[in-house]
Scaffold this motif. Structure first.
Motif, mmCIF file in Angstrom:
data_model
loop_
_atom_site.group_PDB
_atom_site.id
_atom_site.type_symbol
_atom_site.label_atom_id
_atom_site.label_comp_id
_atom_site.label_asym_id
_atom_site.label_seq_id
_atom_site.Cartn_x
_atom_site.Cartn_y
_atom_site.Cartn_z
ATOM 1 N N ARG A 148 71.062 69.304 117.206
ATOM 2 C CA ARG A 148 71.639 69.199 115.856
ATOM 3 C C ARG A 148 71.799 70.567 115.209
ATOM 4 N NH1 ARG A 148 70.076 64.352 111.775
ATOM 5 N NH2 ARG A 148 70.823 62.623 113.051
ATOM 6 N N GLU A 164 74.873 72.078 116.481
ATOM 7 C CA GLU A 164 76.077 71.460 115.905
ATOM 8 C C GLU A 164 76.327 71.923 114.467
ATOM 9 O OE1 GLU A 164 75.375 67.322 118.403
ATOM 10 O OE2 GLU A 164 75.490 67.244 116.206
ATOM 11 N N GLU A 165 75.263 71.989 113.687
ATOM 12 C CA GLU A 165 75.445 72.370 112.280
ATOM 13 C C GLU A 165 75.838 73.834 112.167
ATOM 14 O OE1 GLU A 165 75.570 70.237 109.698
ATOM 15 O OE2 GLU A 165 75.415 68.742 111.298
ATOM 16 N N ARG A 204 73.080 72.066 104.195
ATOM 17 C CA ARG A 204 73.123 71.010 105.191
ATOM 18 C C ARG A 204 71.722 70.496 105.533
ATOM 19 N NH1 ARG A 204 77.933 70.747 108.603
ATOM 20 N NH2 ARG A 204 79.635 71.628 107.365
ATOM 21 N N ALA A 256 70.682 68.264 102.792
ATOM 22 C CA ALA A 256 71.454 67.021 102.797
ATOM 23 C C ALA A 256 71.088 66.128 103.982
ATOM 24 C CB ALA A 256 72.945 67.348 102.833
ATOM 25 N N ARG A 287 71.393 66.800 107.181
ATOM 26 C CA ARG A 287 72.250 66.932 108.356
ATOM 27 C C ARG A 287 71.490 67.435 109.583
ATOM 28 N NH1 ARG A 287 77.647 67.336 106.344
ATOM 29 N NH2 ARG A 287 78.342 67.811 108.428
#
Lengths: 132, 132, 132, 132, 132, 132
Positions: free
Chosen positions: B54, B57-58, B98, B101, B103
């Motif tokens: 992750r 990806e972020e 992010r 949030a 993410r």
């Protein structure tokens, strides 16, 4: 603050439990290039924080217990996710024991902290930093 | 403290205003190899600080908004010097948003800090470190 | 001669058969940082030997079939030593097939050769170079 | 916190006194790849912590006094072990003097700290971090 | 063609004779990060060109004769410029002798060539490639 | 064969024409870390293929004509795709002219070949190799 770092590596197999790991739930493996950093406020009479030769030997000894193994089969690690973070802490804690036991020489007992970084590829790594 | 780092890169054009920049006042460009480091005190139930997949990806998503662009023409950045330091802060702040949030997964909200390093060549780099 | 190289990586488990391998006869693993080099005498009309984007995609596709696996359990590889050399040849041969099949674009069919290097650590790597 | 790092290198001869150094008690030498990191809380009006060009020049000037020398023969260093740690502190202290003297530009006087890392090989390095 | 490379390093002092060397005519030193590459057309029954473990040991043995020394004082080298090129050839020739003597195992006698690269800094290196 | 390599870098802006380039058709930029390799069969009387100091200066001079520029605006390059391959050939050809003109010293005229590699990121690079 002074810091001295030495590098070595291990090659292990393992698998992870938990959906977050996706395909890494399968049995796979990793080369971890391991950097061990020893931090101290003072230099000793020889002008060093810790002997690089001894630090290299102790790191190698700690890694020898993990190297060329399937970590899923190691009694001590079985049932745990041997993530890069977990292994970084494991190596740091074992180096800390050796430092306190005098294995890094007299300077080793005056160290303030240890940080261990495991590089699992050219694009990802993790570390654990602790006091001594 | 645990830290997890993932690496990606962008290729951008820009120019600088100010005599201090010398020839870099002309329109030129850079490849920034970007390292994003996520720091946390605790591991989650899976044994990680943040999922490396992750995080990758972020970071990629944040960089996609900058990649293959002339930063002088980006409305958000126009009129500012997009120095390596400024871009490091920009990427760190966007990753922080992010993380907050969610993410980066639930672990992302427990992170203590983020550091972003932009390597502009083999002999120069800059970073920005902030709390979360 | 022009050469274009792209880099990716895989994380696999395997074991070796043969006394020469010492402790690597045990099930262990490796991260292989993989460099694929495409060589050609001529540039195409776009001024390139091969599109770096396509080369990256094709290398990634070839590696996806090996990634996050125990190579000892792969039917295609079972019973063979998946040494760094053997894996370098395997990746090179599969890239060669894709180049001939046009997967690297029209320029791919004019390539003269492919070299694949697998870095198993910061102190050891192996490569295989072949004609196309 | 912002940090800017520039890299240069020196090639020196020296020997060490003390049994802990083993064969390094003999006259030998090292290439030190030197990273100088400048840390500051604020960016100046140009959007930078310190000008990378000036930082590079000042690091080069500091290293020029050590480069291509046998440190055992330097009056200032004679009789001391010029360990990697000692040299890291020496370079950091000299950069700090230059920063305070305004040689890094006005931003240099607002720096919070300097860290200097000397890489003596691909498997060992040391650093010294100080306030300004 | 298959190629296997292993890495080690030495830390030496020396000086050069000849105006072309400028300040390097003074006694100074270098860390040479040494890569030894062994090339062969065929894999042996174990699936390797040469055993990485043995290659590492033989490279280390060859380098041990040079390590932590002032090369100006070595009888074998006295009066010669031990340039990076000269040392690369010296290491390659000594590895070739060992390969022919069977020190790299039976596969070592089937090798086609050896290349040795000495990296003297992050911005300069030299190599020597020879047949076997 | 002996080979000597020196490293430098440039930071440029440019854009590409052709659908194959996707988002790189937009004005963007790159840091190219440039390695120039000089190959020769013989060492000169000083024991070198080419003086590393001179090689470094000549590479720097060649790169200075490209550095901190928008290549789309350079009359010599306008209308061409300045791909990594094209730039590698350009730098190699200009170094070859300088070698033939004696700018690398007398040894420069005995060189057999030049190879120039441009690294555009940590995951992609291209090179051009030519005879002299």
């Amino acid at each position: 603050m002074f810091r001295v770092t030495v590098r070595d590596h291990i090659m292990i197999a393992h698998s992870f439990q938990g959906e977050v790991f996706g395909p890494a739930q399968r049995l796979h493996g990793a080369t971890y290039v391991v950097d061990a950093t020893f931090a101290g406020e003072e230099l000793d009479g020889d002008g060093i924080v810790v002997d690089i030769g001894r630090a290299t030997e102790e790191l190698h000894a700690v890694l020898a217990d993990l190297n060329y193994r399937n970590l899923d089969d190691e009694p001590e690690l079985a049932g745990r996710n041997t993530s890069t973070e977990v292994l970084a802490r494991l190596v740091a804690d074992r180096l800390a024991e050796r430092a306190r036991a005098g294995r890094l020489g007299p300077g080793g007992t005056r160290l303030h902290g240890i940080e261990v970084t495991l590089r699992e590829s050219h694009v990802a790594w993790a570390s654990y930093e602790r006091r001594l």
